[in-house]
Design an enzyme around this catalytic site. Structure first.
Site, PDB file in Angstrom:
ATOM      1  NE  ARG A 226      -4.309  -1.328   0.156  1.00  0.00           N
ATOM      2  CZ  ARG A 226      -4.573  -2.328  -0.700  1.00  0.00           C
ATOM      3  NH1 ARG A 226      -3.712  -2.644  -1.649  1.00  0.00           N
ATOM      4  NH2 ARG A 226      -5.703  -2.988  -0.618  1.00  0.00           N
ATOM      5  CG  HIS A 274      -3.651  -0.845  -7.006  1.00  0.00           C
ATOM      6  ND1 HIS A 274      -4.030  -0.265  -5.823  1.00  0.00           N
ATOM      7  CD2 HIS A 274      -3.625  -2.173  -6.745  1.00  0.00           C
ATOM      8  CE1 HIS A 274      -4.233  -1.196  -4.898  1.00  0.00           C
ATOM      9  NE2 HIS A 274      -3.998  -2.366  -5.441  1.00  0.00           N
TER      10      HIS A 274
HETATM   11  C1  GLV Z   1      -5.775  -4.977  -3.897  1.00  0.00           C
HETATM   12  O1  GLV Z   1      -5.023  -4.094  -3.670  1.00  0.00           O
HETATM   13  C2  GLV Z   1      -6.379  -5.787  -2.898  1.00  0.00           C
HETATM   14  O2  GLV Z   1      -6.383  -5.384  -1.728  1.00  0.00           O
HETATM   15  O3  GLV Z   1      -6.855  -6.878  -3.226  1.00  0.00           O
END
Ligand code: GLV
Length: 314
Positions: A226, A274
């Site tokens: 994160r 992401h």
């Molecule tokens: C993606 O970041 C998830 O938490 O699955």
């Protein structure tokens, strides 16, 4: 039994139709409903499978028994004013570990072999240096369903791998460091740092200037956990000073990454949107449907895989 799907997210991954279809196939005879139905009939909803639901919405469902997070990380969900008494289950692996490990190993190979020298359209220098020394040490922060896969994959490619975890990790071939008291030692011997930690009160801003400076000069950072684990200004300062050689970032404190972020144009930073471990439809629906069947048969959420300990934060 009614299962609510409450999904907010960008891109085709998060369009509702395919999720409803998958759950309907796996849970015949149950009602799979969307948010507008749940708003009109809040008392019918017993289970909810969610990704970034509207803040406070789940607390309006009086009969809600269990919430399933359609992702591995629950940090965003925990900020959404959930009903505190309703147990929360997150996805465990469902193939995301392998995908993220693949992303990380690609980044490792790109860095260690200098693959950027051979972009399409560039003339390749046949006498280019071919790195053949001892592979650098890869240090993986977190060794759960995702970090563990990353560590195993890097070890498969014969990197010298170490892991750092909150509590001691048993199993896995890599040397394990644990607890805050061993973090500095772990960092001091890590050339390629991979963050695969969940975001919790304990990991937010973990990688600040002092900790990143513990990495040996010329170290690289890869973040698939994160964004808020990193103090962005500190990372940028260490890239600019030359202490860190590069950052490969898939996750950010604010997503999408704001247009004015210095990361976009930084010559040592690779930004990806992401995408390292998107939630896969079929395996995710399968895992949640199987858990739901167990819950219907009387299992307690607390004993099931993926049960989130709210105090711990994951
Ligand atoms: C993606 O970041 C998830 O938490 O699955």
């Amino acid at each position: 039994m009614t299962l609510l799907l409450a999904i907010n997210g960008a891109g085709e991954n998060w369009s509702l139709g395919p999720w409803i279809e998958r759950f309907a196939k796996r849970l015949p005879g149950r009602d799979i409903v969307g948010v507008s139905y749940a708003k009109a009939h809040p008392e019918t909803v017993r289970y909810a499978a969610v990704w970034k639901p509207d803040k406070g919405f789940l607390a309006t469902l009086p009969k809600l028994e269990v919430i399933f997070n359609l992702g591995a990380g629950v940090d965003a969900l925990l900020k959404r004013d959930l009903p505190i008494e309703v147990p929360l289950l997150r996805l465990v692996d469902v193939g995301m570990g392998a995908k993220i490990a693949e992303y990380v190993c690609f980044a490792l190979a790109r860095i260690t072999r200098g693959l950027d020298r051979f972009e399409p359209g560039t003339e390749c220098d046949w006498s280019a240096a071919r790195p053949r020394g001892r592979p650098p040490t890869v240090g993986v922060l977190g060794a759960g369903a995702i970090g563990g896969k990353v560590a195993d994959a890097a070890a498969f490619f014969e990197y010298d791998v170490r892991t750092w975890t909150r509590t001691p990790r048993s199993g896995g071939g890599a040397r394990n460091f644990f607890g805050m008291e061993q973090l500095d030692e772990f960092l001091a011997g890590t050339n390629m740092l991979v963050n695969a930690l969940p975001l919790t009160a304990a990991t937010e801003n973990l990688l600040d200037r002092a900790r990143l400076a513990r990495l040996p000069a010329g170290a690289h950072l890869i973040n698939v956990g994160r964004g808020a684990a990193i103090v962005d200004a500190d990372l940028l300062a260490l890239l600019d000073s030359g202490h860190l050689a590069s950052a490969t970032l898939d996750v950010f404190r604010t997503e999408p990454l704001p247009a004015d972020s210095p990361y976009w144009r930084h010559p040592k930073v690779t930004v990806t949107p992401h995408l390292s471990g998107p939630t896969p439809l079929e395996p995710a629906a399968m895992q949640i449907a199987a858990l739901l069947v167990q819950l219907e048969a009387g299992a307690r959420a607390e004993g099931l895989p993926g049960y989130v300990d709210r105090a711990r934060g994951y």
